[in-house]
Design a protein around this motif. Sequence first.
Motif, PDB file in Angstrom:
ATOM      1  N   HIS A  83     -10.336   4.000   0.479  1.00  0.00           N
ATOM      2  CA  HIS A  83     -10.723   3.474  -0.827  1.00  0.00           C
ATOM      3  C   HIS A  83     -10.038   2.154  -1.162  1.00  0.00           C
ATOM      4  CE1 HIS A  83     -10.424   2.957  -5.218  1.00  0.00           C
ATOM      5  NE2 HIS A  83     -11.651   3.452  -5.231  1.00  0.00           N
ATOM      6  N   ASP A  84      -8.711   2.158  -1.192  1.00  0.00           N
ATOM      7  CA  ASP A  84      -7.985   0.952  -1.604  1.00  0.00           C
ATOM      8  C   ASP A  84      -8.119  -0.175  -0.584  1.00  0.00           C
ATOM      9  OD1 ASP A  84      -7.212   2.476  -3.731  1.00  0.00           O
ATOM     10  OD2 ASP A  84      -5.121   2.700  -3.103  1.00  0.00           O
ATOM     11  N   HIS A  85      -7.958   0.161   0.683  1.00  0.00           N
ATOM     12  CA  HIS A  85      -7.991  -0.866   1.723  1.00  0.00           C
ATOM     13  C   HIS A  85      -9.306  -1.643   1.768  1.00  0.00           C
ATOM     14  CE1 HIS A  85      -4.416   1.351   3.027  1.00  0.00           C
ATOM     15  NE2 HIS A  85      -4.101   0.299   3.755  1.00  0.00           N
ATOM     16  N   HIS A 128     -11.311  -2.292  -0.577  1.00  0.00           N
ATOM     17  CA  HIS A 128     -11.427  -3.142  -1.765  1.00  0.00           C
ATOM     18  C   HIS A 128     -10.460  -4.324  -1.727  1.00  0.00           C
ATOM     19  CE1 HIS A 128     -14.444  -1.050  -4.009  1.00  0.00           C
ATOM     20  NE2 HIS A 128     -13.778   0.077  -4.069  1.00  0.00           N
ATOM     21  N   TYR A 129      -9.529  -4.300  -0.790  1.00  0.00           N
ATOM     22  CA  TYR A 129      -8.586  -5.402  -0.653  1.00  0.00           C
ATOM     23  C   TYR A 129      -8.741  -6.096   0.698  1.00  0.00           C
ATOM     24  CZ  TYR A 129      -6.226  -4.107  -4.962  1.00  0.00           C
ATOM     25  OH  TYR A 129      -5.945  -3.846  -6.286  1.00  0.00           O
ATOM     26  N   PHE A 154       0.821  -1.204   0.000  1.00  0.00           N
ATOM     27  CA  PHE A 154       0.000   0.000   0.000  1.00  0.00           C
ATOM     28  C   PHE A 154       0.864   1.266   0.000  1.00  0.00           C
ATOM     29  CE2 PHE A 154      -3.243  -2.931   1.776  1.00  0.00           C
ATOM     30  CZ  PHE A 154      -4.291  -2.651   0.912  1.00  0.00           C
ATOM     31  N   ASP A 200      -5.203   6.173   0.003  1.00  0.00           N
ATOM     32  CA  ASP A 200      -5.802   6.214   1.340  1.00  0.00           C
ATOM     33  C   ASP A 200      -4.891   6.972   2.305  1.00  0.00           C
ATOM     34  OD1 ASP A 200      -7.786   4.722   0.246  1.00  0.00           O
ATOM     35  OD2 ASP A 200      -7.341   2.876   1.316  1.00  0.00           O
ATOM     36  N   THR A 248      -0.775   4.107  -2.103  1.00  0.00           N
ATOM     37  CA  THR A 248      -2.223   4.158  -1.939  1.00  0.00           C
ATOM     38  C   THR A 248      -2.746   5.593  -1.943  1.00  0.00           C
ATOM     39  OG1 THR A 248      -4.063   3.477  -0.522  1.00  0.00           O
ATOM     40  CG2 THR A 248      -2.049   4.185   0.580  1.00  0.00           C
TER      41      THR A 248
END
Length: 264
Positions: free
Chosen positions: A98-100, A102-103, A19, A24, A22
């Motif tokens: 956002h990224d976290h 989705h993962y 990340f 985020d 990221t």
Amino acid sequence: MKACEIMDKLFALSDERDFSNTCDTLKAGNSDVETEKVAVSMFATPDVVRQAKKWGAQLLIVHEPTYYNHMDEHSDEKLECEKRKFIEDSGITIYRFHDHPHYTTPDIIAAGQLRALDLKGTIEYTDVFDLVRIHLDEPITPVELAKSIEERCGIKHLKICGSRNAKCTVVSGMFGTPGRVFEELRSDKCEILLTGEACEWKLGEYARDAAQLGYKKALIIMGHIGSERDGMIYTADLLKKLCPELDVRYFECGEVYTYTDSED
């Protein structure tokens, strides 16, 4: 608890991955601010910021960009500068999430959307980013599904491309605007595909052509906010469980579109 400590608890829900690049990150305010009230929303619109501050929130967590580009990089554009000053003057701290989400396993945004849709069947989590499939216990038509989504998720005027009345048993969810939507739409496994935004001349026309050539294929466009906001409502619920000492509230930013039959 500091804002950064709250975010670390949310970030820790994600799968192991890099990340380092990221989006985020802290978007405004002070990461060390002591926080008792946390606001959650899809976007940091001026109205959401006003409402969150009036409520007394020290931290606002949003899913999407605040400054009109994915990484929230700053520019000298007039409106962006005005919004940045407005947020700075408010004193609120803003983080992006956002990224976290989705993962995570399962994807937090998808989990929230599926909770809201309440479709009865077996959920298939795939190794494709932001793709889940629901194998329904009972068949449903795209029109029936769209009406149900409008009622359950409060979305106005869903768009349907392709089949309308074919009985389908597989619903693919690719919420927001992820990549590889076209690949899923073309897959033999896909019957109804739910997404947030779509290129009409590409995805829309493919679905229409497929239906006119006899295939059981439909694309339902929910709007970006409508296709992910229940994931952020779900995030707020998760945060309440992670940090029960915090006061957490979801703030609705509303759909970006208005319509001719809108009251406002």
